[in-house]
Scaffold this motif. Structure first.
Motif, PDB file in Angstrom:
ATOM      1  N   GLU A 187       0.926  -1.097  -0.051  1.00 25.46           N
ATOM      2  CA  GLU A 187      -0.045  -0.014  -0.101  1.00 25.46           C
ATOM      3  C   GLU A 187       0.897   1.247   0.034  1.00 25.46           C
ATOM      4  OE1 GLU A 187      -4.150  -1.445   2.214  1.00 25.46           O
ATOM      5  OE2 GLU A 187      -2.519  -0.524   3.439  1.00 25.46           O
ATOM      6  N   ARG A 188       1.912   1.288   0.760  1.00 27.43           N
ATOM      7  CA  ARG A 188       2.851   2.417   0.817  1.00 27.43           C
ATOM      8  C   ARG A 188       3.501   2.738  -0.421  1.00 27.43           C
ATOM      9  NH1 ARG A 188       5.701   0.804   4.856  1.00 27.43           N
ATOM     10  NH2 ARG A 188       7.621   0.413   3.703  1.00 27.43           N
ATOM     11  N   ALA A 189       3.869   1.467  -1.203  1.00 29.88           N
ATOM     12  CA  ALA A 189       4.461   1.896  -2.673  1.00 29.88           C
ATOM     13  C   ALA A 189       3.253   2.201  -3.617  1.00 29.88           C
ATOM     14  CB  ALA A 189       4.958   0.364  -3.212  1.00 29.88           C
ATOM     15  N   MET A 190       2.228   1.744  -3.562  1.00 32.70           N
ATOM     16  CA  MET A 190       1.350   2.301  -4.297  1.00 32.70           C
ATOM     17  C   MET A 190       0.839   4.040  -4.370  1.00 32.70           C
ATOM     18  SD  MET A 190       0.247  -0.127  -6.494  1.00 32.70           S
ATOM     19  CE  MET A 190      -1.500   0.254  -7.055  1.00 32.70           C
ATOM     20  N   ARG A 191       0.695   4.128  -3.004  1.00 30.03           N
ATOM     21  CA  ARG A 191       0.608   5.558  -2.602  1.00 30.03           C
ATOM     22  C   ARG A 191       1.643   6.456  -3.147  1.00 30.03           C
ATOM     23  NH1 ARG A 191      -1.164   3.442   2.593  1.00 30.03           N
ATOM     24  NH2 ARG A 191       0.914   3.921   3.462  1.00 30.03           N
ATOM     25  N   THR A 192       3.088   5.989  -3.021  1.00 34.16           N
ATOM     26  CA  THR A 192       4.076   6.844  -3.289  1.00 34.16           C
ATOM     27  C   THR A 192       3.890   6.754  -4.871  1.00 34.16           C
ATOM     28  OG1 THR A 192       5.550   5.897  -1.539  1.00 34.16           O
ATOM     29  CG2 THR A 192       6.786   6.659  -3.653  1.00 34.16           C
TER      30      THR A 192
ATOM     31  N   ARG B 217       1.685  -7.366 -22.712  1.00 31.58           N
ATOM     32  CA  ARG B 217       1.129  -8.492 -22.529  1.00 31.58           C
ATOM     33  C   ARG B 217       1.448  -9.052 -21.204  1.00 31.58           C
ATOM     34  NH1 ARG B 217      -0.897 -10.255 -27.277  1.00 31.58           N
ATOM     35  NH2 ARG B 217      -1.276 -12.419 -26.697  1.00 31.58           N
ATOM     36  N   VAL B 218       2.658  -9.057 -20.787  1.00 29.12           N
ATOM     37  CA  VAL B 218       3.041  -9.636 -19.501  1.00 29.12           C
ATOM     38  C   VAL B 218       2.279  -9.038 -18.543  1.00 29.12           C
ATOM     39  CG1 VAL B 218       5.023 -10.175 -17.782  1.00 29.12           C
ATOM     40  CG2 VAL B 218       5.544 -10.100 -20.522  1.00 29.12           C
ATOM     41  N   ALA B 219       2.386  -7.703 -18.417  1.00 30.49           N
ATOM     42  CA  ALA B 219       1.548  -7.013 -17.279  1.00 30.49           C
ATOM     43  C   ALA B 219       0.142  -7.284 -17.415  1.00 30.49           C
ATOM     44  CB  ALA B 219       1.806  -5.406 -17.408  1.00 30.49           C
ATOM     45  N   ARG B 220      -0.588  -7.101 -18.335  1.00 33.11           N
ATOM     46  CA  ARG B 220      -1.841  -7.722 -18.615  1.00 33.11           C
ATOM     47  C   ARG B 220      -2.138  -9.272 -17.958  1.00 33.11           C
ATOM     48  NH1 ARG B 220      -2.886  -6.571 -24.778  1.00 33.11           N
ATOM     49  NH2 ARG B 220      -5.040  -7.290 -24.183  1.00 33.11           N
ATOM     50  N   GLY B 221      -1.065  -9.837 -18.437  1.00 35.96           N
ATOM     51  CA  GLY B 221      -1.285 -11.345 -18.100  1.00 35.96           C
ATOM     52  C   GLY B 221      -1.218 -11.694 -16.576  1.00 35.96           C
ATOM     53  N   VAL B 222      -0.297 -10.953 -15.840  1.00 34.05           N
ATOM     54  CA  VAL B 222      -0.374 -11.091 -14.583  1.00 34.05           C
ATOM     55  C   VAL B 222      -1.424 -10.394 -13.802  1.00 34.05           C
ATOM     56  CG1 VAL B 222       1.171 -10.211 -12.568  1.00 34.05           C
ATOM     57  CG2 VAL B 222       2.203 -10.823 -14.701  1.00 34.05           C
ATOM     58  N   VAL B 223      -1.911  -9.366 -14.219  1.00 31.21           N
ATOM     59  CA  VAL B 223      -3.199  -8.658 -13.658  1.00 31.21           C
ATOM     60  C   VAL B 223      -4.233  -9.758 -13.814  1.00 31.21           C
ATOM     61  CG1 VAL B 223      -4.821  -6.985 -13.838  1.00 31.21           C
ATOM     62  CG2 VAL B 223      -2.396  -6.353 -13.772  1.00 31.21           C
TER      63      VAL B 223
ATOM     64  N   HIS C 102       5.095  -0.909 -12.141  1.00 27.96           N
ATOM     65  CA  HIS C 102       4.186  -0.625 -11.104  1.00 27.96           C
ATOM     66  C   HIS C 102       2.773  -1.549 -11.269  1.00 27.96           C
ATOM     67  CE1 HIS C 102       5.967   3.629 -12.407  1.00 27.96           C
ATOM     68  NE2 HIS C 102       6.519   3.013 -11.629  1.00 27.96           N
ATOM     69  N   MET C 103       2.511  -2.060 -12.328  1.00 27.85           N
ATOM     70  CA  MET C 103       1.495  -3.065 -12.530  1.00 27.85           C
ATOM     71  C   MET C 103       1.787  -4.177 -11.351  1.00 27.85           C
ATOM     72  SD  MET C 103      -0.954  -1.726 -14.407  1.00 27.85           S
ATOM     73  CE  MET C 103      -1.664  -3.230 -14.878  1.00 27.85           C
ATOM     74  N   GLN C 104       3.171  -4.536 -11.685  1.00 26.72           N
ATOM     75  CA  GLN C 104       3.667  -5.893 -10.806  1.00 26.72           C
ATOM     76  C   GLN C 104       3.473  -5.708  -9.376  1.00 26.72           C
ATOM     77  OE1 GLN C 104       4.609  -8.823 -12.011  1.00 26.72           O
ATOM     78  NE2 GLN C 104       4.487  -9.573 -10.098  1.00 26.72           N
ATOM     79  N   ILE C 105       3.511  -4.242  -8.868  1.00 27.66           N
ATOM     80  CA  ILE C 105       3.479  -4.016  -7.396  1.00 27.66           C
ATOM     81  C   ILE C 105       1.834  -4.163  -6.880  1.00 27.66           C
ATOM     82  CG2 ILE C 105       3.327  -2.178  -5.590  1.00 27.66           C
ATOM     83  CD1 ILE C 105       5.721  -0.999  -6.938  1.00 27.66           C
ATOM     84  N   GLY C 106       1.186  -3.704  -7.982  1.00 21.59           N
ATOM     85  CA  GLY C 106      -0.419  -3.766  -7.812  1.00 21.59           C
ATOM     86  C   GLY C 106      -1.007  -5.299  -7.589  1.00 21.59           C
TER      87      GLY C 106
END
Length: 449
Positions: A183-188, A237-243, A200-204
């Protein structure tokens, strides 16, 4: 004279630093031809050593004459850079033990490394430890790197460290801290106003998995919906796949089975054209769990698919990923009516989880007990189930532990132990927030005598 003194002082400083790093004292550098007092004079810059003395000192502190004289050793630096590059390649190929050794050897000669290469080796060392299941050691290495003022928030390196720390704390069972880091990383990132990147998508995505593991399903779904919208617009494609992968896991836990299966199939299609064989294999494991939910799955096709994924994970996966693959193959064999093969897979799964979280180990023990029961080994099944229950009792409440309690209850019932089955079911319900009604006050108890 002043110039000579300056050069000598630099030599002395390097000599002292290397000596102290190796845990040596000045006496250790001395010999019949080199007195302790002369070593002291060199270290304080009051004497300039001859070439012969330089060679002797360099050998004893483990460096080249060139480094001791000038502070540079291009050949040594090149050698260390190759070790770090080999470590990076080994991590990508799943050779995590070799990677750790390579990074550690490079770090043993840290004075020769520039700051950039030094950080790269330290991060690689931490990631290799994580993949080897040495999670607490990985956390000890990752934390100072992440909190270092030189780590720029929003950078690719910062994102990599945030994800790794979040993931490590999640996997050791510290869900509160893992969520806090995510959460702290996303707020940053939001405060920086940066464009969304794959990092950033990987953090989420990692934060979604932490919410899910902790049982915060509403937060997990809100974040998943938000990330899917962003990923479709800007993600690779990687980011979308992970999400989509994390969204599928969440949908499954909320009972939206068809949606979970559709999301998983979409994630598989997105990752199929990438070169990350490990991610593809791991996603096939998720797909396998979903397919097994069907009443009449195509077990032969599923077995072939999972065996292919398992072979990949044996090459590039972590011990935990291999254990989950073995566990799923055990479930497939149980459905196929092959309890002996299931028993072999379940045993290997448990053996791979020695350094993993206790809830993973408990889940593997329940599966082993089921395989033992179906193989006719009733006493062994009861012993395995009792061990699983002992491991479950002190664990924090999560949806995962609730499911394991439910599975334990089902097996206790098959074993003809209704009291133990009832207790397991009650624990499962309690962990899901469904509690028993309070006992009535004594004056309202009806005497049925």
């Amino acid at each position: 004279m002043e110039q000579a003194r300056s050069g000598a002082g630099s030599i002395g400083q390097r000599l002292r630093e290397l000596r102290q790093k190796k845990g040596l004292n000045q006496q250790d550098l001395a010999s019949a031809d080199l007195s302790v007092s002369y070593v002291s004079l060199i270290e304080t810059g009051k004497r300039a050593p001859s070439e012969a003395v330089l060679r002797t000192l360099a050998e004893r502190v483990g460096c080249s004459v060139e480094y001791l004289r000038t502070g540079r050793d291009d050949a040594k630096v090149h050698e260390l850079e190759l070790k770090i590059a080999f470590g990076d390649m080994a991590v990508r190929n799943g050779a995590n033990g070799e990677a750790l050794q390579s990074y550690s050897e490079a770090l043993a000669s840290a004075p020769f490394l520039g700051e950039t290469m030094l950080r790269r080796a330290r991060i690689g060392q931490a990631l290799a430890m994580e993949k080897l299941g040495r999670l607490e050691a990985a956390i000890q290495l990752l934390t100072p790197l992440f909190e270092d003022p030189g780590t720029v928030p929003g950078s690719a390196e910062w994102s990599q460290l945030a994800v790794a720390l979040c993931r490590c704390h999640r996997n050791v069972g510290d869900l509160t801290l893992s969520v806090e880091i995510g959460e702290r990383a996303m707020r940053t990132l939001e405060a920086l106003g940066l464009d969304v990147t794959d990092d950033h998508m990987q953090i989420g995505s990692t934060l979604i998995s932490c919410y899910h593991r902790r049982g915060d399903l509403t937060k997990a779904r809100l974040l998943a919906d938000r990330l899917m919208g962003v990923a479709d617009e800007t993600g690779s494609r990687v980011a979308r796949g992970v999400v989509y992968w994390n969204a599928a896991t969440l949908a499954y836990s909320q009972g939206r089975h068809k949606e979970a299966l559709a999301l998983t199939e979409r994630a598989l299609a997105l990752l199929a054209e990438t070169d990350n064989s490990r991610h593809q294999a791991m996603l096939k494991i998720v797909y396998g769990y979903l397919v097994l939910e069907n009443e009449t799955p195509d077990l032969e096709h599923l077995k072939t698919t999972l065996e292919g994924a398992h072979l990949v994970l044996l090459e590039v996966g972590t011990a935990t990923e291999q254990a989950r693959s073995e566990a799923l193959l055990a479930q497939v064999e149980l459905r196929r009516g092959e309890p002996q093969q299931a028993l072999a897979h379940a045993g290997r799964s448990l053996g791979l989880l020695r350094n993993d979280s206790q809830q993973e180990v408990a889940r593997a023990r329940v599966l082993l007990a089921r395989a033992q029961f179906q193989s006719g080994e009733t006493a062994a099944a009861q012993a395995s189930l009792e061990s699983a229950v002992r491991q479950l009792e002190p664990l924090p409440i999560t949806r995962v532990t609730a499911q394991v309690w439910r599975d334990a209850g089902d097996l206790w019932k098959l074993l003809g132990r209704p009291a133990e089955a009832l207790e397991a079911y009650e624990r499962a319900l309690t962990q899901l927030g469904i509690r028993a009604m309070p006992a009535p006050a004594e004056q309202f108890v009806i005497d049925r005598g």
